[in-house]
Design a protein around this motif. Structure first.
Motif, mmCIF file in Angstrom:
data_model
loop_
_atom_site.group_PDB
_atom_site.id
_atom_site.type_symbol
_atom_site.label_atom_id
_atom_site.label_comp_id
_atom_site.label_asym_id
_atom_site.label_seq_id
_atom_site.Cartn_x
_atom_site.Cartn_y
_atom_site.Cartn_z
ATOM 1 N N UNK A 377 0.898 -1.249 -0.028
ATOM 2 C CA UNK A 377 -0.194 -0.129 -0.045
ATOM 3 C C UNK A 377 0.880 1.194 -0.079
ATOM 4 N N UNK A 378 0.510 2.360 -0.759
ATOM 5 C CA UNK A 378 1.345 3.519 -0.728
ATOM 6 C C UNK A 378 1.211 4.586 0.428
ATOM 7 N N UNK A 379 0.055 4.603 1.031
ATOM 8 C CA UNK A 379 -0.078 5.513 2.200
ATOM 9 C C UNK A 379 0.246 5.097 3.415
ATOM 10 N N UNK A 380 1.700 4.832 3.468
ATOM 11 C CA UNK A 380 2.149 4.023 4.787
ATOM 12 C C UNK A 380 3.440 4.827 5.376
ATOM 13 N N UNK A 381 3.543 4.853 6.568
ATOM 14 C CA UNK A 381 4.604 5.074 7.050
ATOM 15 C C UNK A 381 5.348 3.913 7.819
#
Lengths: 472, 485, 251
Positions: A377-381
């Motif tokens: 997933x791209x919206x991750x920290x």
């Protein structure tokens, strides 16, 4: 091309034999799901065999010595001598717990109550009894998390477990006193013990649970424990694992946690002593907004081996996980840390953090650390880090310049190294007790004592560098 | 807000969907071996190259060993099984006779390389880079050989080296990547066709950059080249490697070996811009790139620096490594790997610390877009006697879009208490704030993405020689054309 | 004599830094050691306190009548030698309180005294904190962790006040301090001055000496003392800079 060829170990043969021989006993009075799980796991075990270093996740942990040993595999429940009750006394100053016990693989209650209902409807007792008394909970929860997730030894556990504990916390109940499980082996034979635990936290409930593995003698042993923990919506679990077993014993501690919406878990794994310890911690988020805080300390020396496998599955969005494992390896000790963060496709807004710090004290000690991230997933920290190093020479000199001996400075720094983890223990009395144990361990004063891991019966040896200003 | 998102996706789409510009095919007469692989093919290749008996023997042993192996499956890549009998293992542009001068090079070929931006005419070359050009299975031309010879430097095709310097080849070939090393190393050792050979004698600092340009042209062929670089004590060389392939619907296999040996106080800098055909937008076609690259820092104070910009290939499986055997030796790995559409990359390095006071640095920047998967996989091993070994690793991943994956698999094994090993990694996406900031300053999102990605990869790009760096920057932008959400 | 350094030669990694250094400090005296950068001032501090990697190739360091060359750093500290570090190290996880108590008790054990009672210790902490105007909450933090430059230096003086050494070496304690912090530090030092202890104040600038007035000023150059005098020498240096010293001794 000889592929998939695997030698059959003595233990493997004995376990298969045992299953066949004791089948009627194992399946007698079983909840259908328990029976199903036993049979499936047995089939799986026959196909897989015991895990060896040829398997990726077992590459650095070698149990071949145990596999060729002769263990007492079936431990009949015998009458306990009266002094056994003594074993379970445990008083941590300022820390009152409800103690439950496992003795040689069987649930043990001094009062003879195999299943108790505490205030507010909290159920605590033997898993064998619970499956009869509360089949509905087994319908909903048993083997729901651990199903199909087998290596050879989890399969062995599922097929052959004799007993274990069961805890049920009803919706909305906050368990005031911590529940403490003391797992003790005191038989003179070499034993292999398979026990299986099931813990269920209802919605909005709260439980703090201590899981103590302890040896009271120096006999070789093989402890294989599997625990499933289900944390319901908005519920909160504090889990402490304290491990202080003898150098001849191998401990496999496999924990599966499933977290629902907005639930929280906090796990501290404190490994102080043990021949071979392997902790497998699997956390799966199945509801959004959940949070897991997973921490560990390991202090190993001699020929000891520690292996922490931590797998966090961010299956859904908006969850946080944090892992912090720190260890000191002395003498010829060896360590493994394998952290695995998995972020599923669409598990957006995930925060996952992972860190493993190690100190090697001698040239014979070694560490393998593998902090893995698999992210879809791209919206991750997500971040992870691992270090291997030594104590800071600058800091050592600074302390010595203030008159502190090199040895004390070492201890102080090592203690400080672990403080980052112990600082996360939220029960103050337990925190200071664990800190004391760590100090003793670092000073080489922590022996296998006749009492439980928390050294209740013993007056504390005053520790010069220990000051708790809050108490002055 | 939703509209914004859509807009951005549109930009992403555009950025990531640009065409592969090296996808043309050169119409040139090609001589090929029959399709498939057996001992006869191995003998055929060896005979074509007029090889000595020992080399044929080497190939045959490797081939027989290869037969006993299974394809590795531990990497995070997914592809249908490769039919090794469905590949042509030797293809060569037909030559009329031995080339005397550049005038005799087939004009089609010259034209091909001009299109690729590589001039084979020495007088035209601005920067003074010596180039060895390998098309399919053979080297077609090596430039600047005479100039280099004056310094005692040997730079030629691997086939020429076998003929002219058999002792050197025999001595070093397979000493760093033995045929037994892995599946693809065994395969390469059996069927390798050409490649570059480079020998820098004691104390010589190679005055120009050496470069090999690899091109797959013929259909259904595999490319199996070997590169061998030997840097004697006190020498230095900077070596560049570039690769392209035509656009074809079927997958093509590339399995190369690079071996580097570095003696006392010597340094080798190896830079790659890998731009094999990555397949089309729907994941059809593309090169399967299985490469074994390894350098041995044998001497004291020796140094190997790998820099790679990986933008091409449908599948990349590649771990350029350093064995730090000499005391005080240094290994470096700088990597930018970009995957888009259905590309899959599993790439990283191994740093094996054996000598005392050895140092290694790993900087890896992964950028995933489209439906691609991009993994860093790296090993840092500190052996028992590697006192004061130091490693620092920084492995960052950037995700462009929500359909791709970015993974990090570091393996750290330490058996020395004086070692300090540090690994750090982060995974993130381009921040909305950064994008907005750029836009507010009048930079459109596509350019902004290009800017930000280039900034993100800067630490690695700055390691590249100038001409390469410019090329790589453009390549990054092109590969990502059409990609942030 | 409290400290007597005779013909001291010290090397780091085989490179000689101190080249025949001599210094005598009596009880009750404050000696300032000045000099341009790179002349070996910090090496001197390291050699006296026994830092690893500083090899004494020739000469001796006599402290309270004993040659201390073979003593471990902690033993020297317990004998009463204190160094205020130029760059105090951060020690995460070790609280200031715990650290100080450990240090004081180590000293007491060395003197064969029982550990300091908690009440007494706390009282002393409070008292000394006020002396250097150190913020109360700093002592609850880890040693030097997250301290500003000025706080670190104050913390060094605070520790000195707690430990009450016989010989204190202040290595560039003034560097990085603003004038207010400098005054506080000087006030702390002056409060500790007595006829029983001696100070070696290493500094690059004369500024600190306005507040800690030395009995003697020595100028160090190229590994030895090249000029000694009273406090007037510091003023002369301030006026002329170090160049004239360099010129004088560079041939």
């Amino acid at each position: 091309m000889q592929k998939n060829y695997k030698k059959s170990f003595l233990l493997e043969q004995n376990l298969i034999h045992l299953f066949k021989e004791k089948k009627s006993e194992l399946f007698g009075n079983c909840h259908p799901k328990v029976a199903l799980s036993r049979q499936q796991a047995f089939d799986d075990f026959q196909a897989k065999g015991l895990p060896t270093t040829k398997e990726e996740s077992w590459k650095n942990t070698n149990l071949s010595k145990q596999y060729e040993d002769i263990f007492q595999l079936d431990n009949p429940l015998t009458e306990l001598d009266k002094s056994a009750g003594e074993i379970f006394q445990c008083d941590i100053h300022g820390f009152d717990t409800d103690v439950i016990s496992m003795l040689n693989g069987w649930y043990y209650s001094p009062e003879g109550k195999q299943l108790q209902i505490l205030e507010n409807g909290i159920v605590v007792g033997s898993i064998l009894e619970a499956q009869k008394a509360y089949p509905e909970y087994f319908d909903s929860y048993f083997d729901e998390i651990a199903k199909g997730r087998n290596h050879g030894l989890t399969a062995v556990n599922k097929a052959l477990f004799r007993d274990g504990i069961f805890i049920y916390v009803p919706d909305g109940v906050e368990v005031e006193k911590s529940i403490q499980l003391i797992n003790i082996v005191n038989r003179d034979e070499k034993m292999m013990i398979n026990s299986r635990n099931l813990i269920i936290l209802g919605k909005n409930s709260k439980l703090s649970f201590l899981h103590c593995d302890d040896s009271v003698n120096h006999n070789p042993g093989f402890i294989n424990t599997l625990t499933e923990i289900y944390i319901g919506e908005n519920a909160c679990l504090d889990l402490y694992k304290l491990q202080n077993i003898n150098n001849e014993t191998a401990l496999l501690n496999n924990t599966f946690i499933k977290q629902e919406l907005n639930s929280r878990s906090k796990v501290n794994v404190i490994s102080l002593n043990g021949g071979i310890i392997r902790n497998e911690l699997n956390v799966e988020f199945s509801g959004e907004g959940a949070d897991a805080d997973l921490n560990g300390i390991y202090l190993m020396d001699h020929e000891q081996h520690i292996d922490n496998q931590v797998f966090v599955n961010h299956a859904v969005p908006n969850c946080n996980s944090s892992e912090l494992f720190k260890g000191v390896l002395d003498d010829s000790a060896s360590g493994v840390f394998n952290g695995y963060i998995y972020v599923a496709r669409d598990a957006q807004n995930t925060n996952a953090f992972q860190r493993n710090n190690n100190i090697l004290m001698k040239s014979t000690a070694k560490i393998d650390t593998q902090p893995f991230l698999e992210i879809y997933a791209d919206d991750v920290k997500c971040s992870h880090g691992a270090t291997v190093g030594q104590l800071d020479e600058e800091a050592l000199f600074y302390m010595m310049q203030r008159g502190i001996s090199r040895q004390d400075a070492y201890l102080l720094l090592m203690y400080a190294f672990t403080a980052e983890v112990t600082g996360k223990i939220s029960i103050e009395a337990l925190q200071s007790n664990i800190e004391d144990m760590i100090k003793k361990r670092l000073r080489g004063e922590l022996a296998i004592c006749e009492k439980c891991v928390l050294h209740c019966g013993h007056p504390d040896i005053p520790l010069e560098f220990e000051i708790d200003m809050s108490k002055v | 807000m939703a509209k914004d998102k859509q807009n951005k996706n549109g930009v992403l789409e555009e950025v990531t969907s640009s065409e592969y510009k090296y996808g043309f095919v050169t119409d040139i007469e090609t001589e090929t071996a029959p399709m498939g692989l057996n001992e006869d093919i191995v003998r055929f290749i060896s005979a074509k190259k007029n090889e000595p008996e020992w080399l044929l023997e080497f190939r045959l042993i490797a081939f027989r060993h290869w037969l006993t192996l299974d394809e590795p499956n531990w990497a995070l890549i997914d592809y249908p099984p490769i039919n090794f009998q469905n590949i042509i293992y030797y293809a060569a542009p037909k030559k009329k006779k031995e080339l005397e001068s550049l005038d005799e090079v087939d004009p089609e070929l010259l034209d091909t390389f001009n299109k690729l931006g590589i001039s084979l005419e020495e007088q035209k070359m601005l920067s003074g880079v010596a180039v060895d050009v390998v098309m399919d299975s053979v080297s077609v031309k090596t430039t600047f050989q005479d100039t280099l010879a004056k310094h005692g430097i040997i730079f030629c095709s691997f086939s020429e080296a076998v003929q002219n310097h058999p002792d050197l080849v025999k001595k070093y070939m397979g000493s760093i990547v033995p045929y037994k090393d892995n599946y693809y190393a065994a395969l390469n050792s059996a069927v390798f066709s050409d490649g570059s050979f480079c020998f820098i004698p004691k104390g010589v600092r190679c005055p120009i950059e050496l470069s090999t340009y690899f091109r797959i042209n013929a259909a259904n062929t595999g490319q199996f080249e070997r590169t061998l670089i030997v840097a004697e004590a006190g020498s230095y060389v900077s070596y560049l490697e570039g690769c392209t392939a035509p656009q074809r619907d079927e997958n093509q296999l590339h399995a190369a070996i690079v071996e580097i040996l570095v003696m006392d106080d010597a340094e080798v800098k190896y830079s790659t811009v890998q731009n094999w055909y990555p397949g089309n937008k729907n994941g059809k076609g593309g090169v399967y790139n299985f490469v074994t690259k390894r350098g041995l820092c044998q001497g004291r104070n020796s140094k190997i620096s790998w820099t790679q910009v990986e933008t091409g290939s449908a599948i990349t499986w590649k771990y350029p490594s350093c064995i730090l055997k000499g005391d005080n030796s240094i290994g470096e790995f700088y990597s930018v790997a970009v995957t888009n559409n259905y590309q899959q990359a599993d790439t990283g390095t191994k740093m094996i610390h054996i000598g005392k006071n050895t140092k290694s640095t790993i900087i890896s920047k992964g950028i995933s877009a489209g439906k691609s998967n991009n993994s860093y996989r790296g090993l840092v091993r500190v052996s028992k006697n590697a006192d004061n070994a130091r490693n620092f690793s920084q492995c960052d991943s950037l995700l462009l879009g929500d359909q791709c994956g970015a993974h990090t698999f570091p393996y750290i094994k330490t058996a020395n208490p004086t070692a300090i090993v540090e690994h750090e990694a982060t995974t993130s996406k381009i921040s909305e704030d950064q994008l907005f900031y750029c836009q507010q300053r009048g930079i459109d999102s596509e350019k902004a993405i290009g800017l930000i990605v280039n900034g993100y990869a800067k630490e690695v790009l700055k390691q590249l020689p100038m001409e390469f760096a410019v090329e790589a920057q453009k390549l990054l932008a092109i590969t990502l054309e059409g990609s942030v959400g | 004599m409290l400290l007597n350094i005779k013909n001291l030669h010290v090397s780091i990694n085989g490179k000689e830094i101190l080249k025949g250094f001599n210094l005598g400090v009596n009880k009750g005296e404050v000696h300032a050691i000045m000099g341009p950068n790179g002349t070996g001032k910090s090496t001197l501090a390291a050699a006296i306190t026994g830092r690893e990697g500083y090899e004494i190739t020739k000469g001796e360091i006599i402290y309270k009548g004993k040659d201390i060359r073979d003593m471990a750093p902690d033993e020297r500290a317990n004998e009463g030698i204190f160094l205020s570090f130029q760059y105090p190290v951060e020690i995460p996880g070790v609280s200031m309180t715990n650290f100080m108590r450990t240090a004081l008790n180590a000293q007491r054990e060395y003197q064969k005294l029982p550990p300091i009672p908690a009440g007494e210790f706390l009282k002393k902490m409070e008292e000394k904190k006020q002396l250097v105007e150190i913020h109360a909450k700093l002592t609850n933090r880890s040693v030097n962790e997250g301290f500003s430059g000025g706080e670190k230096k104050k913390n060094e003086i605070f520790q000195m006040a707690m430990i009450e050494p016989q010989l204190a070496i202040l290595d560039e304690t003034d560097s990085g301090l603003d004038i207010d912090a400098l005054k506080v530090v000087a006030k702390g030092v002056n409060a500790l001055r007595s006829s029983e202890n001696g100070f070696v104040v290493i500094t690059h600038y004369q500024r600190l000496l306005d507040y800690i007035v030395p009995d003697f000023v020595h100028v160090m150059y190229d590994g030895r003392i090249v000029k000694s005098g009273g406090k007037g020498l510091a003023l002369e240096l301030e006026e002329k800079g170090y160049d004239w010293i360099k010129k004088e001794f560079e041939i």
